[in-house]
Design an enzyme around this catalytic site. Structure first.
Site, PDB file in Angstrom:
ATOM      1  N   CYS A  43       1.026  -1.226   0.100  1.00 31.15           N
ATOM      2  CA  CYS A  43      -0.156   0.325  -0.052  1.00 31.15           C
ATOM      3  C   CYS A  43       0.874   1.328  -0.279  1.00 31.15           C
ATOM      4  CB  CYS A  43      -0.952  -0.027   1.648  1.00 31.15           C
ATOM      5  SG  CYS A  43       0.471   0.646   3.145  1.00 31.15           S
ATOM      6  N   CYS A  97       3.363   1.680   2.483  1.00 33.98           N
ATOM      7  CA  CYS A  97       4.298   1.238   2.622  1.00 33.98           C
ATOM      8  C   CYS A  97       5.844   1.509   2.001  1.00 33.98           C
ATOM      9  CB  CYS A  97       4.353  -0.092   1.752  1.00 33.98           C
ATOM     10  SG  CYS A  97       3.821  -0.856   2.541  1.00 33.98           S
ATOM     11  N   ASP A 132       4.482  16.446 -37.498  1.00 33.76           N
ATOM     12  CA  ASP A 132       5.403  17.081 -39.082  1.00 33.76           C
ATOM     13  C   ASP A 132       4.783  15.550 -39.578  1.00 33.76           C
ATOM     14  OD1 ASP A 132       6.034  14.381 -38.086  1.00 33.76           O
ATOM     15  OD2 ASP A 132       8.578  15.052 -37.929  1.00 33.76           O
TER      16      ASP A 132
END
Length: 433
Positions: free
Chosen positions: A13, A16, A430
């Protein structure tokens, strides 16, 4: 200053993430660290005169997680590791669901008109037998994660899950085997084995879906890596020799025939051909190549045969640099993610405080049976508030976004650029764009 990317296993999570980042940043010679939950990796900027990679890994280990090397050409190894994680996640979810189903039937059967002709005591013992492996085998990762967090004097998602489910489980164990300890007014205490089992099963399902999403998001890197062939035809004293691409050296002479992919970057020394370089340039028409002209690893030879000398190999090829760019983009943090990680790091301890307050309010002022009602309310707050999505939503979105871009030939520099792209109102292209 130098940068290194290191894989980290064991994170669950956003809390952590914060813990690992703080641990790394406290190290000597570390100028910056970014940890990403979705890619399970950390990008660290360090002073090579003060710190080494082994020292950085030791900082990760000290925070309670396992570091491992990320290699640019290890696409197959990464894919196998992800598939193994996915298989294990699916196995745990299926077994947990099969064990939880009878617990739910025994606990809720009367509510749906299903009468089971066994005593309540025997039903409780059966639920205990089914729930125990769900918590301590299928849900073992949550328990060990909570212990790791406790050793670091912090808390995370695992803490919420472990404390909530274990509270319900051990209360139910006491109610099953020593009911006299918590009997109120002669009423037999209820059990909550189904609560503990179902919570673990649902979170395991979420973990499986999360692991699957991570694997799909990482497919972009695997597809890029697969553009390079596994072997090359190296000319040794005029004799062709099939050689693994990982063993090709700068200066080796390589033969390419029609339809083959070019293994490394180099320069043609004999022959001519038309080469499809659309994976790099975006130009759909094959480029005519002759002696003295460069070729790019991963591009496809169309017509003639030619011999070229290797100029860039391994992590120095153009394709390897593109893979590194995509990986860095997936591992970068958008401003929204930095905010989410910061909130999550404070979110867990706040939830624990609120859950404890809920317990004591119900226990002090609630109706009988007060302890039971207080416990159920405590577990509800702990489990419902798990910040899994808070730490995963943004990094997973960045992984998918940059991965889809790479699939379509669009390389995104980092998460911040992707977030700002939402405000673009004019794009100038381009002829090959």
């Amino acid at each position: 200053m130098e940068k290194v990317e290191i894989g980290i296993s064991g994170m669950t999570c956003a809390a952590c993430v914060r813990r690992v980042e703080n641990s790394i940043k406290k190290g000597d010679g570390i100028s910056g660290a970014t940890v990403n939950l979705a890619t399970e990796s950390a990008t660290i900027e360090y002073d090579p005169a003060v710190a080494r990679v082994d020292y950085v890994k030791s900082l990760i280990t000290k925070s309670g997680y396992t570091p491992y090397d990320l290699v640019d050409d290890a696409g197959e190894a990464d894919r196998e590791r992800r598939e193994e994680h996915l298989r294990l996640a699916l196995k745990k979810f299926i077994i947990s669901a099969l064990l939880t189903a009878p617990v739910m039937i025994l606990a809720m059967g009367d509510m749906i008109g299903l009468h089971i002709p066994i005593s309540k005591t025997f039903a409780n013992i059966l639920m205990f037998a089914f729930t125990t492996p769900v918590l301590f085998w299928a849900g073992a990762g949550f328990m060990t994660g909570a212990v790791k967090a406790a050793k670091q004097k912090t808390s995370d998602m695992n803490t919420l899950i472990a404390v909530g489910t274990l509270a319900a489980y051990f209360y139910s164990v006491v109610a099953t085997f020593m009911p006299s300890l918590i009997t109120v007014d002669g009423m037999e205490p209820p059990v909550y084995f189904e609560t503990a089992a179902m919570i673990v099963t649902l979170i395991l399902m979420g973990k499986y879906l999360e692991t699957k999403a991570k694997g799909r998001a990482s497919d972009a890197i695997a597809k890029l890596m697969n553009l390079t062939p596994k072997t090359a035809t190296v000319m040794v004293n005029g004799v062709e020799k099939e050689t693994p691409v990982s063993e090709v050296l700068v200066g080796d002479t390589i033969m390419i025939r029609p339809g083959e992919s070019i293994p490394v970057d180099g320069e043609i020394i004999e022959g001519e051909s038309a080469i499809d370089e659309s994976m790099i340039t975006g130009e759909s028409i094959p480029a005519e190549k002759g002696v003295g002209m460069s070729v790019i690893g991963g591009s496809v030879n169309k017509t003639g045969s030619f011999v070229f000398v290797a100029k860039s190999v391994g992590s120095h090829t153009a394709l390897a640099q593109i893979v590194r760019l995509v990986r860095n983009a997936q591992g970068s943090k958008a401003p929204a993610q930095k905010m989410a990680d910061l909130i999550a790091s404070y979110f867990v301890p706040i939830v624990i405080v609120i859950a404890l307050a809920t317990f004591f309010v119900w226990y002090g002022f609630g109706p009988e049976p007060r302890f039971t009602r207080a416990l159920v309310s405590f577990v509800a707050v702990m489990i419902i508030a798990c910040p899994c999505a808070l730490g995963l939503a943004t990094p997973t979105a960045i992984m998918v976004g940059t991965g889809k871009g790479a699939d379509n030939g669009v390389l995104v520099k980092n998460g911040e650029a992707l977030e700002k792209a939402a405000k673009i109102n004019t794009i100038v292209l381009d002829k090959t764009g």
